[in-house]
Design an enzyme around this catalytic site. Structure first.
Site, PDB file in Angstrom:
ATOM      1  CG  ASP A  76      -1.863  -1.181   1.254  1.00  0.00           C
ATOM      2  OD1 ASP A  76      -2.469  -1.458   0.207  1.00  0.00           O
ATOM      3  OD2 ASP A  76      -1.961  -1.826   2.304  1.00  0.00           O
ATOM      4  CG  ASP A  78      -2.126   4.317   2.731  1.00  0.00           C
ATOM      5  OD1 ASP A  78      -2.655   4.009   1.643  1.00  0.00           O
ATOM      6  OD2 ASP A  78      -2.247   3.648   3.767  1.00  0.00           O
ATOM      7  CG  ASP A 162      -2.218   3.188  13.982  1.00  0.00           C
ATOM      8  OD1 ASP A 162      -1.135   3.594  13.539  1.00  0.00           O
ATOM      9  OD2 ASP A 162      -2.922   2.347  13.393  1.00  0.00           O
TER      10      ASP A 162
END
Length: 465
Positions: A76, A78, A162
């Protein structure tokens, strides 16, 4: 993998930081890290370059940076930017805006989607942000963020992420990595650590408990003591997660090659029951002697297939998880409601699926495959006449056959073992031999099941009258 990262970065792992704010990032220049544009998606670079050329800050962030540092191939890419979703949409015709809880921009390049998020701000700065950006933040009574479209600076965005290992930003403009939360130190120490107060962060989004487990198993890391301590206590917060989102988390946990490890960790932290409450209850009460072994074998088989680049379907795992609870419900309905086997099966199917849907929203396309797998367990037994050939031609025969093999291996029932061997032989032989095998079954059934005497016609006529 970790040693390579240590060597390239040339930094020693630091101890846990006492503060939770990181206003001044550690900056690593191009010669101090292995992240290269050659390792990035060409489409991700297009997005970064266009945002930069239009006057916006833009960074590759999170897993893409983390995985390269670990020597893994990133899946991924991002991007985080100070451009708002509407401004991003204005730059890309192939952009669509999604989400209410988090407003995101998806830039679509064929089958590849580059996700672009605007820097998040803090909730305590919401009034000013709302006035400037017309965005809102909303929390539930449990502290979970229902809407979170407060925009801010890159420093605030880093604090809002996070885990420390995900607060790493790579700039294609100056080729530097900006580390706001000592994430590189935790990567080298193989530690999964939340940014900020763990209880508060879990309450904001309980799915972070699942993410902590998933990252730990995926990256072969340990969860920091202060990060794992509240998990079992706050586990009930997962009841507030929509079933549709739990389905997405199920896919990430169980269809990425680490299903068995994640299952063990979910059970350890008392989180598994929020995915499959019926199964967890049956396991705790030890209702079925084969249940845990059956699930473990199904998960290990799935991991093996995924790691060998073979196709899998979540329907098979769902069918395995719910098989024994379904059998229990069928038997209860046959005894208590005096239903036929077929009626009992379909009634039990409806009840079990309705109960399961409260936890995980299983799409209908997978429910249909689950039903086929279960129905095939009965069809595979009935092989006389043309039944064997019709079953063999069933679109989901292979999944039903694999399920039968799993049952036979775990239960070690002689009849199941013989049935599984019969179907294994049936698939590997010629048509003439297949017909002979079916005839043999037909003769056996005829000897075991004598025909019932037909009622006299006079009696039928009397009944009709």
């Amino acid at each position: 993998m970790i040693n390579l990262c240590k060597k390239v970065l040339g930094q020693s792992a630091s101890k846990k930081q006492a503060v939770t704010h990181y206003p001044s990032p550690q900056i690593y220049t191009r010669d101090q890290h292995p992240v290269s544009r050659n390792l990035l998606s060409a489409n991700a670079l297009k997005v970064l370059y266009r945002l930069n050329k239009s006057g916006y800050d833009a960074y590759l962030v999170g897993g893409g940076v983390r995985d390269i540092l670990l020597g893994l191939e990133p899946k991924d890419f991002d991007i985080a930017t100070n451009a708002t979703p509407e401004q991003i949409k204005g730059l890309f015709r192939n952009c669509r805006l999604i989400g209410r809880r988090f407003r995101l921009a998806h830039i679509v390049f064929g089958r590849e989607v580059i996700e672009v998020a605007t820097f998040r701000g803090h909730h305590d700065s919401a009034p000013k942000k709302q006035q400037d950006c017309q965005k809102t933040s909303k929390q539930s009574e449990h502290g979970m963020l229902l809407r979170d479209n407060i925009y801010g600076s890159i420093e605030e965005d880093a604090e809002r992420r996070d885990f420390t290992i995900n607060a790493l930003y790579y700039s294609s403009a100056d080729f530097k990595i900006y580390d706001f939360a000592n994430g590189l130190a935790d990567i080298k120490a193989c530690i999964i650590r939340l940014i900020g107060d763990p209880e508060t962060r879990y309450r904001e989004d309980p799915v972070r408990m699942l993410r902590a487990i998933r990252f730990a198993t995926k990256l072969d890391m340990k969860i920091a003591p202060e990060t794992e301590q509240p998990i079992s206590t706050l586990a009930p917060l997962l009841e507030n997660i929509p079933p549709a989102r739990m389905f997405e988390e199920f896919l990430k946990l169980f269809l990425a090659g680490k299903a068995f490890s994640n299952y063990q960790q979910l059970c350890h932290y008392q989180l598994f029951k929020y995915f499959f409450p019926i199964v967890a209850q049956s396991t705790n009460q030890q209702e079925f002697p084969y249940l845990e072994a059956f699930i473990s074998k199904a998960l290990n088989n799935t991991d093996s297939r995924i790691n060998n680049s073979k196709r899998v379907t979540p329907a098979f795992l769902f069918a395995a998880m719910l098989w024994y609870p379904l059998q229990k419900q069928v038997e209860q309905l046959r005894q208590q409601a005096q239903l036929s086997p077929q009626d009992a099966f379909f009634s039990a199917l409806g009840e079990v699926m309705a109960e399961q849907q409260r936890s995980i929203a299983i799409p209908k396309r997978f429910q249909a495959v689950m039903k086929d797998i279960w129905i095939l367990q009965d069809k595979l037994v009935k092989r006389e006449g043309k039944k064997a050939f019709k079953t063999f031609e069933h679109p989901k025969f292979r999944a039903g056959y694999d399920f039968l093999l799993l049952r036979a291996e775990i239960e070690q029932d002689p009849q199941l073992i013989a049935l599984a061997k019969w179907w294994t032989d049936f698939q590997t032989t010629g048509h003439d031999t297949q017909q002979q095998m079916v005839k043999t079954i037909g003769r056996t059934c005829a000897r075991r099941s004598p025909r019932k005497r037909r009622k006299p016609k006079t009696q039928n006529t009397a009944n009709e009258q």
